[in-house]
Design a protein around this motif. Sequence first.
Motif, mmCIF file in Angstrom:
data_model
loop_
_atom_site.group_PDB
_atom_site.id
_atom_site.type_symbol
_atom_site.label_atom_id
_atom_site.label_comp_id
_atom_site.label_asym_id
_atom_site.label_seq_id
_atom_site.Cartn_x
_atom_site.Cartn_y
_atom_site.Cartn_z
ATOM 1 N N SER A 153 0.850 -1.202 0.000
ATOM 2 C CA SER A 153 0.000 0.000 0.000
ATOM 3 C C SER A 153 0.878 1.241 0.000
ATOM 4 O O SER A 153 1.886 1.306 0.712
ATOM 5 N N LYS A 159 0.715 2.028 -7.127
ATOM 6 C CA LYS A 159 0.319 1.034 -8.136
ATOM 7 C C LYS A 159 -0.607 1.648 -9.183
ATOM 8 O O LYS A 159 -0.507 1.329 -10.372
ATOM 9 N N GLU A 160 -1.520 2.533 -8.764
ATOM 10 C CA GLU A 160 -2.404 3.152 -9.755
ATOM 11 C C GLU A 160 -1.619 4.065 -10.690
ATOM 12 O O GLU A 160 -1.922 4.154 -11.881
ATOM 13 N N ALA A 196 -0.260 1.892 -13.288
ATOM 14 C CA ALA A 196 -1.317 1.492 -14.226
ATOM 15 C C ALA A 196 -1.638 2.620 -15.206
ATOM 16 O O ALA A 196 -1.821 2.381 -16.405
ATOM 17 N N PRO A 204 -10.709 3.508 -13.464
ATOM 18 C CA PRO A 204 -10.262 2.776 -12.270
ATOM 19 C C PRO A 204 -11.436 2.333 -11.408
ATOM 20 O O PRO A 204 -12.466 3.004 -11.343
ATOM 21 N N ASN A 230 -11.812 0.468 -7.375
ATOM 22 C CA ASN A 230 -11.173 -0.099 -6.197
ATOM 23 C C ASN A 230 -12.129 -1.097 -5.558
ATOM 24 O O ASN A 230 -13.146 -0.718 -4.982
ATOM 25 N N PHE A 232 -8.731 -0.442 -14.860
ATOM 26 C CA PHE A 232 -7.799 -0.709 -13.768
ATOM 27 C C PHE A 232 -8.577 -1.245 -12.579
ATOM 28 O O PHE A 232 -9.409 -0.548 -11.999
ATOM 29 N N ASP A 244 -8.236 -2.304 -8.987
ATOM 30 C CA ASP A 244 -7.365 -2.241 -7.815
ATOM 31 C C ASP A 244 -7.901 -3.147 -6.714
ATOM 32 O O ASP A 244 -9.102 -3.368 -6.606
ATOM 33 N N GLU A 245 -6.971 -3.660 -5.901
ATOM 34 C CA GLU A 245 -7.322 -4.556 -4.780
ATOM 35 C C GLU A 245 -8.143 -5.739 -5.272
ATOM 36 O O GLU A 245 -9.177 -6.107 -4.677
ATOM 37 N N ALA A 292 -4.365 -4.882 -9.798
ATOM 38 C CA ALA A 292 -3.350 -4.602 -8.784
ATOM 39 C C ALA A 292 -3.753 -5.225 -7.455
ATOM 40 O O ALA A 292 -4.947 -5.397 -7.165
ATOM 41 N N THR A 293 -2.745 -5.544 -6.657
ATOM 42 C CA THR A 293 -2.992 -6.073 -5.318
ATOM 43 C C THR A 293 -1.802 -5.750 -4.430
ATOM 44 O O THR A 293 -0.661 -5.656 -4.900
ATOM 45 N N ASN A 294 -2.083 -5.566 -3.132
ATOM 46 C CA ASN A 294 -0.999 -5.373 -2.164
ATOM 47 C C ASN A 294 -0.781 -6.629 -1.330
ATOM 48 O O ASN A 294 -0.032 -6.609 -0.357
#
Length: 461
Positions: free
Chosen positions: A166, A170-171, A174, A190, A192, A233, A235-236, A275-277
């Motif tokens: 985090s 990451k964005e 992207a 995007p 999330n 995109f 995210d998570e 994307a992932t953390n």
Amino acid sequence: MDDQKNMRATTALLLSSENYDVQQAAGGEEALAKLGSSRVDLMLTDLKMEPMDGLTLLKKALEVNPRLQVIMMTAFGSIESAVEAMRQGAFDYVTKPFKEGELLYRVQRAQERAQLLATVDRLTGEFNERHGLSALVGSSPAMTELSSRLMRVAQSDATVLVQGESGTGKELVARAVHAHSRRQKLAFVPVNCAAISETLLESELFGHAKGAFTGAVRARRGLVEEAHGGTLFIDEVTETTPAFQSKLLRTLQDGEVRRVGESITQKVDVRIVAATNRDIELEVREKRFRQDLYYRLNVVTLRVPPLRERLEDVPALAEHFLKRANARSSKRKSLSTSAVEHLMGYSFPGNVRELENLVEQAAALSESDELLPEDFPLRPNRVTGGELGAPPLPLAAESGGRLPTLAESVEDAERRAIAQALERYQTDLGRVAEELAISSTTLWRKMKRLNLRPAGGEHRE
């Protein structure tokens, strides 16, 4: 452009009377020379000319200026050739003899299209300036490798999986992929997954039909359709449920989407960047993430390094954030050498986002034009338990002499970090999430997985 002097002169006079800046050329070669030496938005040309005909001139003119708008002038019997010219890139055609009003109408439409394309180019340039490689500040080996790999994958349509902690940006990565791809002039959308409840995520991404559920008073396109032709995109992505993952997999496999409450599907052309953390391979092994979806997403991986692995980038990043803060407040604050050294001695558990917040806070609160170390109150690294900038504490071996696995170490570090933050802020999970630089939804899911509960009863956001 026309090889008949009377027609050329009459048309030029008409356009000049309407305040257009007009240049004349007696043939194709002269027209190409003028295109190469001056800015021209629109070219009017006859179709039948000697020695270079209109189609040949069209092809060569578009090579000189791909944004050039071309209107072909042709006799009634050559309309088929005029249509072929439009297939090859001409904007429009007009048949001779034409009325003045008809020609002026077509010229006006061509000019409006030229202005629209100029606006698109300007906005694309602004997007690239803001989100291109120049936005990935840092010259460390880790960032150089990331930038090189990003540029290579951006040219393709391959699905990209961005991995990183985090706050690493990451964005931003992207957006840079999109900015350097062939889809750059179309939408970047995007979403999330951790910020949207499970019940709404499917409708948000795939859309819904009217009456599909309570409150669906009209049909709505989802974000996948909004991103048609561009980049979506996600995210998570590891925060989603297996049921949702199954629907996302079908979209990736078939290139189509079905709105909630509908039986028909819509074809979509979308590039996916996810994307992932989290350790997504661990999520697959623990059956929390579908293996087949993982393989679909993990065509190319871009790993965004944590800031502690590229501390040599801290000075450039801090200057970048301070410059932006100065621009917003019309101030001219600067960083002292001692402040930069102070920042470089910190391990930044919140990564680039934490550095950005520190610089903005210092710029807003400091009464001096030069920022000093005391303007940057750094917190202890609660993940490692060490002092400011100290390396992580060594991991103790378990009974029997076996060292913990990487997954066990990461889980233990997460548990200790969250537990210490909960002890500090009690039931205020909003402050806990802010302290750990994660979303409240992500915090709640981690607490559930690690069997942690806030002390003192009910929590508040």
